[in-house]
Design an enzyme around this catalytic site. Structure first.
Site, PDB file in Angstrom:
ATOM      1  N   LYS A   1     -49.857 -35.154   2.431  1.00 22.76           N
ATOM      2  CA  LYS A   1     -49.168 -34.550   3.590  1.00 22.76           C
ATOM      3  C   LYS A   1     -50.044 -33.474   4.203  1.00 22.76           C
ATOM      4  O   LYS A   1     -50.215 -33.401   5.405  1.00 22.76           O
ATOM      5  CB  LYS A   1     -47.874 -33.907   3.132  1.00 22.76           C
ATOM      6  CG  LYS A   1     -46.535 -34.415   3.373  1.00 22.76           C
ATOM      7  CD  LYS A   1     -46.162 -35.523   4.212  1.00 22.76           C
ATOM      8  CE  LYS A   1     -46.966 -36.749   4.224  1.00 22.76           C
ATOM      9  NZ  LYS A   1     -46.437 -37.987   3.925  1.00 22.76           N
TER      10      LYS A   1
ATOM     11  N   LYS B   1     -48.804 -44.802  13.084  1.00 22.07           N
ATOM     12  CA  LYS B   1     -47.582 -44.869  12.278  1.00 22.07           C
ATOM     13  C   LYS B   1     -47.550 -46.141  11.444  1.00 22.07           C
ATOM     14  O   LYS B   1     -47.187 -46.116  10.283  1.00 22.07           O
ATOM     15  CB  LYS B   1     -46.353 -44.790  13.200  1.00 22.07           C
ATOM     16  CG  LYS B   1     -45.032 -44.786  12.459  1.00 22.07           C
ATOM     17  CD  LYS B   1     -44.863 -43.523  11.647  1.00 22.07           C
ATOM     18  CE  LYS B   1     -43.621 -43.536  10.769  1.00 22.07           C
ATOM     19  NZ  LYS B   1     -43.720 -42.542   9.680  1.00 22.07           N
TER      20      LYS B   1
ATOM     21  N   GLU C   1     -48.572 -36.842  -3.277  1.00 27.82           N
ATOM     22  CA  GLU C   1     -47.921 -36.893  -1.969  1.00 27.82           C
ATOM     23  C   GLU C   1     -48.053 -35.554  -1.234  1.00 27.82           C
ATOM     24  O   GLU C   1     -48.310 -35.524  -0.025  1.00 27.82           O
ATOM     25  CB  GLU C   1     -46.448 -37.296  -2.148  1.00 27.82           C
ATOM     26  CG  GLU C   1     -45.610 -37.301  -0.885  1.00 27.82           C
ATOM     27  CD  GLU C   1     -46.144 -38.222   0.227  1.00 27.82           C
ATOM     28  OE1 GLU C   1     -47.043 -39.022  -0.027  1.00 27.82           O
ATOM     29  OE2 GLU C   1     -45.638 -38.095   1.359  1.00 27.82           O
TER      30      GLU C   1
ATOM     31  N   HIS D   1     -62.209 -31.761 -16.618  1.00 25.46           N
ATOM     32  CA  HIS D   1     -63.215 -32.819 -16.770  1.00 25.46           C
ATOM     33  C   HIS D   1     -64.094 -32.913 -15.534  1.00 25.46           C
ATOM     34  O   HIS D   1     -64.745 -33.935 -15.318  1.00 25.46           O
ATOM     35  CB  HIS D   1     -62.521 -34.154 -17.062  1.00 25.46           C
ATOM     36  CG  HIS D   1     -61.787 -34.123 -18.367  1.00 25.46           C
ATOM     37  ND1 HIS D   1     -62.433 -34.120 -19.582  1.00 25.46           N
ATOM     38  CD2 HIS D   1     -60.462 -34.042 -18.644  1.00 25.46           C
ATOM     39  CE1 HIS D   1     -61.525 -34.055 -20.552  1.00 25.46           C
ATOM     40  NE2 HIS D   1     -60.329 -34.014 -20.010  1.00 25.46           N
TER      41      HIS D   1
ATOM     42  N   ASN E   1     -22.493 -46.182  15.689  1.00 25.39           N
ATOM     43  CA  ASN E   1     -23.690 -45.712  14.978  1.00 25.39           C
ATOM     44  C   ASN E   1     -23.303 -45.449  13.538  1.00 25.39           C
ATOM     45  O   ASN E   1     -22.179 -45.006  13.289  1.00 25.39           O
ATOM     46  CB  ASN E   1     -24.171 -44.373  15.558  1.00 25.39           C
ATOM     47  CG  ASN E   1     -24.983 -44.555  16.813  1.00 25.39           C
ATOM     48  OD1 ASN E   1     -25.162 -45.678  17.272  1.00 25.39           O
ATOM     49  ND2 ASN E   1     -25.455 -43.462  17.369  1.00 25.39           N
ATOM     50  N   GLY E   2     -24.241 -45.635  12.604  1.00 24.53           N
ATOM     51  CA  GLY E   2     -23.958 -45.316  11.203  1.00 24.53           C
ATOM     52  C   GLY E   2     -23.542 -46.550  10.425  1.00 24.53           C
ATOM     53  O   GLY E   2     -23.833 -47.684  10.827  1.00 24.53           O
TER      54      GLY E   2
ATOM     55  N   GLU F   1     -53.297 -34.958   5.989  1.00 25.25           N
ATOM     56  CA  GLU F   1     -53.164 -35.804   7.178  1.00 25.25           C
ATOM     57  C   GLU F   1     -52.762 -35.036   8.431  1.00 25.25           C
ATOM     58  O   GLU F   1     -53.113 -35.442   9.533  1.00 25.25           O
ATOM     59  CB  GLU F   1     -52.265 -37.021   6.935  1.00 25.25           C
ATOM     60  CG  GLU F   1     -50.790 -36.820   6.990  1.00 25.25           C
ATOM     61  CD  GLU F   1     -50.007 -38.094   6.724  1.00 25.25           C
ATOM     62  OE1 GLU F   1     -50.307 -39.127   7.329  1.00 25.25           O
ATOM     63  OE2 GLU F   1     -49.059 -38.042   5.904  1.00 25.25           O
TER      64      GLU F   1
ATOM     65  N   ARG G   1     -35.589 -42.899  19.741  1.00 22.29           N
ATOM     66  CA  ARG G   1     -34.968 -42.964  18.420  1.00 22.29           C
ATOM     67  C   ARG G   1     -35.293 -44.277  17.710  1.00 22.29           C
ATOM     68  O   ARG G   1     -35.024 -44.421  16.524  1.00 22.29           O
ATOM     69  CB  ARG G   1     -33.450 -42.844  18.548  1.00 22.29           C
ATOM     70  CG  ARG G   1     -32.994 -41.502  19.082  1.00 22.29           C
ATOM     71  CD  ARG G   1     -31.613 -41.593  19.688  1.00 22.29           C
ATOM     72  NE  ARG G   1     -30.598 -41.942  18.712  1.00 22.29           N
ATOM     73  CZ  ARG G   1     -29.772 -41.065  18.163  1.00 22.29           C
ATOM     74  NH1 ARG G   1     -29.855 -39.804  18.471  1.00 22.29           N
ATOM     75  NH2 ARG G   1     -28.862 -41.461  17.307  1.00 22.29           N
TER      76      ARG G   1
ATOM     77  N   TRP H   1     -30.267 -50.150  15.963  1.00 20.02           N
ATOM     78  CA  TRP H   1     -31.347 -50.185  14.976  1.00 20.02           C
ATOM     79  C   TRP H   1     -30.707 -50.803  13.738  1.00 20.02           C
ATOM     80  O   TRP H   1     -29.864 -50.194  13.084  1.00 20.02           O
ATOM     81  CB  TRP H   1     -31.836 -48.760  14.714  1.00 20.02           C
ATOM     82  CG  TRP H   1     -33.139 -48.725  14.012  1.00 20.02           C
ATOM     83  CD1 TRP H   1     -34.360 -48.990  14.539  1.00 20.02           C
ATOM     84  CD2 TRP H   1     -33.356 -48.414  12.646  1.00 20.02           C
ATOM     85  NE1 TRP H   1     -35.326 -48.863  13.579  1.00 20.02           N
ATOM     86  CE2 TRP H   1     -34.750 -48.515  12.419  1.00 20.02           C
ATOM     87  CE3 TRP H   1     -32.532 -48.066  11.579  1.00 20.02           C
ATOM     88  CZ2 TRP H   1     -35.320 -48.267  11.166  1.00 20.02           C
ATOM     89  CZ3 TRP H   1     -33.097 -47.826  10.352  1.00 20.02           C
ATOM     90  CH2 TRP H   1     -34.469 -47.920  10.147  1.00 20.02           C
TER      91      TRP H   1
ATOM     92  N   CYS I   1     -29.300 -45.806  15.894  1.00 13.32           N
ATOM     93  CA  CYS I   1     -28.784 -46.415  17.122  1.00 13.32           C
ATOM     94  C   CYS I   1     -28.536 -45.346  18.190  1.00 13.32           C
ATOM     95  O   CYS I   1     -28.430 -44.161  17.893  1.00 13.32           O
ATOM     96  CB  CYS I   1     -27.464 -47.111  16.836  1.00 13.32           C
ATOM     97  SG  CYS I   1     -27.542 -48.230  15.442  1.00 13.32           S
TER      98      CYS I   1
HETATM   99  O1  M6R Z   1     -44.955 -48.315   6.695  1.00 16.25           O
HETATM  100  P1  M6R Z   1     -45.554 -48.124   5.351  1.00 16.25           P
HETATM  101  O2  M6R Z   1     -44.662 -47.364   4.422  1.00 16.25           O
HETATM  102  O3  M6R Z   1     -46.009 -49.406   4.725  1.00 16.25           O
HETATM  103  O4  M6R Z   1     -46.851 -47.238   5.592  1.00 16.25           O
HETATM  104  C1  M6R Z   1     -47.746 -46.988   4.550  1.00 16.25           C
HETATM  105  C2  M6R Z   1     -48.692 -45.881   4.902  1.00 16.25           C
HETATM  106  O5  M6R Z   1     -49.474 -46.222   6.013  1.00 16.25           O
HETATM  107  C3  M6R Z   1     -47.949 -44.574   5.211  1.00 16.25           C
HETATM  108  O6  M6R Z   1     -47.130 -44.198   4.149  1.00 16.25           O
HETATM  109  C4  M6R Z   1     -48.955 -43.439   5.475  1.00 16.25           C
HETATM  110  O7  M6R Z   1     -49.634 -43.117   4.309  1.00 16.25           O
HETATM  111  C5  M6R Z   1     -48.227 -42.220   6.057  1.00 16.25           C
HETATM  112  N1  M6R Z   1     -48.886 -41.781   7.243  1.00 16.25           N
HETATM  113  C6  M6R Z   1     -48.202 -41.046   5.159  1.00 16.25           C
HETATM  114  O8  M6R Z   1     -47.544 -39.959   5.709  1.00 16.25           O
END
Ligand code: M6R
Length: 615
Positions: A492, A610, A488, A511, A100-101, A495, A27, A74, A2
C-alpha cells in the site's frame, strides 16, 4: 454499487433520470433501466451494459411522462443481463421496484411467493419486493388513501438486509414511495418537483436542497413535496440541508479521494460480506459454493492463485485453511504459476482470488489449475466477471465497486471471505471443534464495529505520516499472520506514496536486510500474534539497537508493547486469526496520508491500472 434516481414534477422525467444515472456512473454498474408513468401505465426500458445501450433502446421507443424511476445495477444476485436489470415489476406490471443492497432472505420469500402463484422474470433478490407489495396490496381495501405505503411497509417487514427500495405504481400515479434500510437514499427538493437519488451528485444540477432519509424511514415523494415517516407510520420531522460541495467532491461522498472513501466504507463492506452467511453459531453458509462432500472430506491440497493484494489475502487464507481445516495449502503468484510445471497431487481445490475477476494472470492460472484437474473456487467482487463465470464455485466478497487503484475494502472483505471459507471447511472436515467455530463466528460478527473504532483513530496516523513524509525507505516486519499483513502494508505504501518499502518475516531481518536499517528508517512491527509475541519483541529490539524508530501495530490491551516501540498504533483486540482485518487499517491510513502529503495522484498512481488485463 447500484445507483438510484427518481423524479416527479412538471418536467419530462426521462431526460432527468438518464442525466442522474450518468452522474452516478462513477460508482460502477453493469446494466441499467428506467420506468416512466405514461398515460396511466408503466413503461419500462432496460439494457445490459453501459447507459449508451439503454439510451439507444430508448431512442427506438421513447417514453413521455412526468414521473419515473431509474437504476444502474451492479450485479449481486444473478448475472448482469437485461432480464436482471431493474426496475422489476409484479405480476400485473402496474407496480415497479428498484433497489440497492441485498435482500438477505430473498430465497425463502421467492419460494413462498412462487408456490402462491407469483411469476418471476429475473434471478434477482429485488423482484421479491415487487411481488410482496402486490400480495400486500391485494389484502388492503382499494379506497384506503395510504394503501401504497401500507403495502410497502408490509413488504419491508418481511425482508431482512441492508438496502434501499423505491416503488412506483400506476394505481397511485401522484407519488413515489422509498424506504431506506442502511443503504443511502437522498431526496432532492425543488420548488414544484421532487427527486430521489442514492447519492448527492445526481441531484446537484436540479437542486442543492436535500433531505437524507434516515435508516428505517419511508419517504413519500410528490411533486414539490416530501413526507417522512418511520416504518410504523409515525411522522418524522427533519430539516433539509443545503449542499455546498462541488460535483467532484460529491462523487466521493465528501472525501477528497476515492481511496479514503473506500477505506471508510470497510465497516459496512465487512458487514455485507458476512450478511446471511453467519446466521448460526455452528455453521457458515456460503452461497455460491457447493463443494461435493467427498472432495471436502478427502482434499489433498488447496492451491491459492492470485496477484498483488489478492495474493496477500491468499497468504492469510493459507494460514487459516491449514490451521482450521488441516489441509496443506500452496499459495502461488498467478504470474509465476503459468511458467512452471506445478504438481497436482490427488484431489486439489484451486482458490482463485481477484477483486476484478479480470486479472489476466489469475484467469490463466485458474484455467491451468482446471486443465490439470482441479475444481476452481473463485473469490471475487464482480458478479458476471470472467473469473466468476468460469469458476465451478464463486464466493462473492460483496465489497461494492472499488474505484481507487490501491485496493483497500476488497482486501479486508477477501480476508473475511477466506476466514469464513476456512471455518466452513474445518467444520465439514471435522477438524474444527464446534465451540471454537462458534467463538470465531462470534468474533467475526464484531469486526465491522471494531473496524469502525480502528478507523476513528485516523488523526494519530496522520500525525505519524507528517513525521515520516520525507523518509526514503520503510520496513514492515511481522511473524505468521502479521507477516502477511506486513506485505500488504508495504505494498500500500509503495504504490501510492512512491516511498520504497519492504516487508520481511521478522525473523529474517538478521539474515541480511538489517544492514539497511538506520535511524532514518521507520520500521512498522506488527505484533498481534500472541503465540509469537515474545519473538516479535526480540526482533523489535534488534532494529531498535540499530537506531531505527519502531511503530508497532498492537491490540488496545497490550500493555507491554509501549516499552519497546516508540509509537503504537492501536486496534481493538480480537481473535488472532482475525487480526489481519483490523491490523491493516492503520497501515492503509498511513499510506494514504503520506501520499496525500506528498501531493500524489492517490486514486490513479503513476504506472498502475485498476485491472491488469494483460500478462
Ligand atoms: O483485481 P485483482 O484483485 O485480481 O487485482 C490484483 C492486483 O492487480 C491488485 O490487487 C493490485 O495489487 C492492487 N493495485 C493493490 O492495491
Amino acid at each position: 454499487m447500484c445507483g438510484i434516481m427518481g423524479y416527479i414534477g412538471p418536467r419530462q422525467a426521462l431526460p432527468i433520470l438518464l442525466d442522474g444515472l450518468r452522474r452516478l456512473e462513477y460508482r460502477g454498474y453493469d446494466s441499467a433501466g428506467v420506468a416512466v408513468l405514461a398515460d396511466g401505465r408503466i413503461e419500462t426500458r432496460k439494457a445490459a451494459g453501459k447507459l449508451a445501450v439503454l439510451e439507444s433502446a430508448i431512442a427506438d421507443r421513447p417514453i413521455a411522462g412526468r414521473a419515473g424511476i431509474g437504476h444502474t445495477r451492479w450485479a449481486t444476485h444473478g448475472h448482469p443481463t437485461e432480464a436482471n436489470a431493474h426496475p422489476h415489476g409484479d405480476c400485473t406490471g402496474r407496480c415497479v421496484v428498484i433497489h440497492n443492497g441485498i435482500i438477505e432472505n430473498y430465497l425463502p420469500l421467492r419460494e413462498r411467493l412462487q408456490a402462491a402463484g407469483h411469476r418471476f422474470r429475473s434471478d434477482t433478490d429485488t423482484e421479491v419486493v415487487a411481488h410482496l407489495i402486490e400480495e400486500a396490496l391485494e389484502a388492503i381495501p382499494s379506497g384506503r388513501p395510504d394503501r401504497m405505503e401500507a403495502a410497502v411497509r408490509e413488504a419491508v417487514r418481511q425482508t431482512r438486509g441492508a438496502y434501499a427500495i423505491v416503488v412506483m405504481s400506476a394505481d397511485d400515479p401522484e407519488r413515489i414511495v422509498a424506504v431506506r434500510m442502511i443503504s443511502p437514499l437522498i431526496v432532492g427538493l425543488g420548488p414544484d418537483e421532487t427527486l430521489l437519488a442514492s447519492d448527492i451528485p445526481a441531484l446537484l444540477p436540479y437542486t442543492r436542497d436535500v433531505l437524507v432519509i434516515g435508516d428505517g424511514e419511508m419517504a413519500v415523494i410528490e411533486a414539490g413535496r416530501v413526507t417522512l415517516a418511520d416504518l410504523d407510520g409515525r411522522p418524522v420531522a427533519r430539516r433539509p440541508e443545503h449542499i455546498t460541495w462541488d460535483a467532484a467532491m460529491a462523487e466521493k461522498g465528501g472525501y477528497p479521494h476515492f481511496m479514503l472513501k473506500e477505506i471508510y466504507e470497510q465497516p459496512r463492506a465487512l458487514h455485507e460480506t458476512m450478511m446471511g452467511r453467519l446466521d448460526r453459531d455452528d455453521e457458515v453458509t456460503l452461497d455460491g459454493v457447493a463443494l461435493p462432500e467427498d472432495l471436502v472430506r478427502r482434499l489433498d491440497k488447496v492451491w491459492v492463485v492470485a496477484c498483488g493484494t489478492a495474493f496477500h489475502a491468499g497468504l492469510v487464507g493459507r494460514w487459516l485453511i491449514e490451521h482450521l481445516a488441516r489441509v496443506p495449502v500452496e499459495p502461488d503468484l498467478a504470474s509465476e504459476l503459468r511458467y512452471r510445471d506445478p504438481l497436482i497431487v490427488g484431489r486439489t481445490l484451486a482458490v482463485a482470488i481477484s477483486q476484478s475477476g479480470e486479472t489476466a494472470d489469475t484467469l490463466a492460472a485458474a484455467r491451468e489449475a482446471r486443465r490439470r484437474g482441479s475444481r476452481v473456487l473463485a473469490v471475487t467482487n464482480v458478479v458476471g466477471s470472467t473469473l466468476a463465470r468460469e469458476a465451478d464455485d464463486v464466493l462473492f466478497i460483496r465489497a461494492g465497486p472499488e474505484i481507487a487503484v490501491a485496493s483497500t475494502k476488497a482486501y479486508t472483505t477477501m480476508l473475511v471471505a477466506l476466514q469464513m471459507l476456512a471455518i466452513h471447511l474445518g467444520l465439514r472436515r471435522g477438524t474444527l471443534a464446534s465451540a471454537r467455530a462458534a467463538a470465531l463466528i462470534g468474533a467475526l460478527r464484531h469486526l465491522p464495529l471494531q473496524a469502525q473504532q480502528a478507523l476513528e483513530r485516523s488523526a494519530e496516523v496522520e500525525v505519524l505520516a507528517r513525521r515520516w513524509v520525507g523518509a526514503e525507505h520503510a520496513f514492515f516486519i511481522g511473524r505468521g499472520l502479521d507477516y502477511a499483513v506486513a506485505m500488504e502494508g508495504s505494498l500500500k505504501l509503495k504504490e501510492i506514496s512512491y516511498l520504497h518499502s519492504e516487508a520481511l518475516a521478522a525473523g529474517e531481518l538478521k539474515h541480511g536486510t538489517l544492514a539497511l536499517v538506520t535511524p532514518q528508517t521507520p520500521v512498522f512491527a506488527l505484533a498481534t500474534q500472541r503465540t509469537v509475541y515474545e519473538k516479535t519483541i526480540s526482533n523489535i529490539q534488534e532494529v531498535r539497537a540499530r537506531g531505527a524508530e519502531v511503530i508497532a501495530v498492537a491490540y488496545d490491551d497490550d500493555a507491554e508493547i509501549a516499552k519497546y516501540a516508540q509509537t503504537v498504533l492501536r486496534i481493538p483486540p480480537t481473535d488472532d486469526l482475525l487480526a489481519p482485518v483490523l491490523a491493516i487499517l492503520p497501515l492503509q491510513l498511513f499510506a494514504y496520508h503520506v501520499a496525500a502529503l506528498r501531493g500524489h495522484d492517490i486514486d490513479q498512481p503513476r504506472n498502475l491500472a485498476k485491472s491488469v488485463t494483460v500478462e
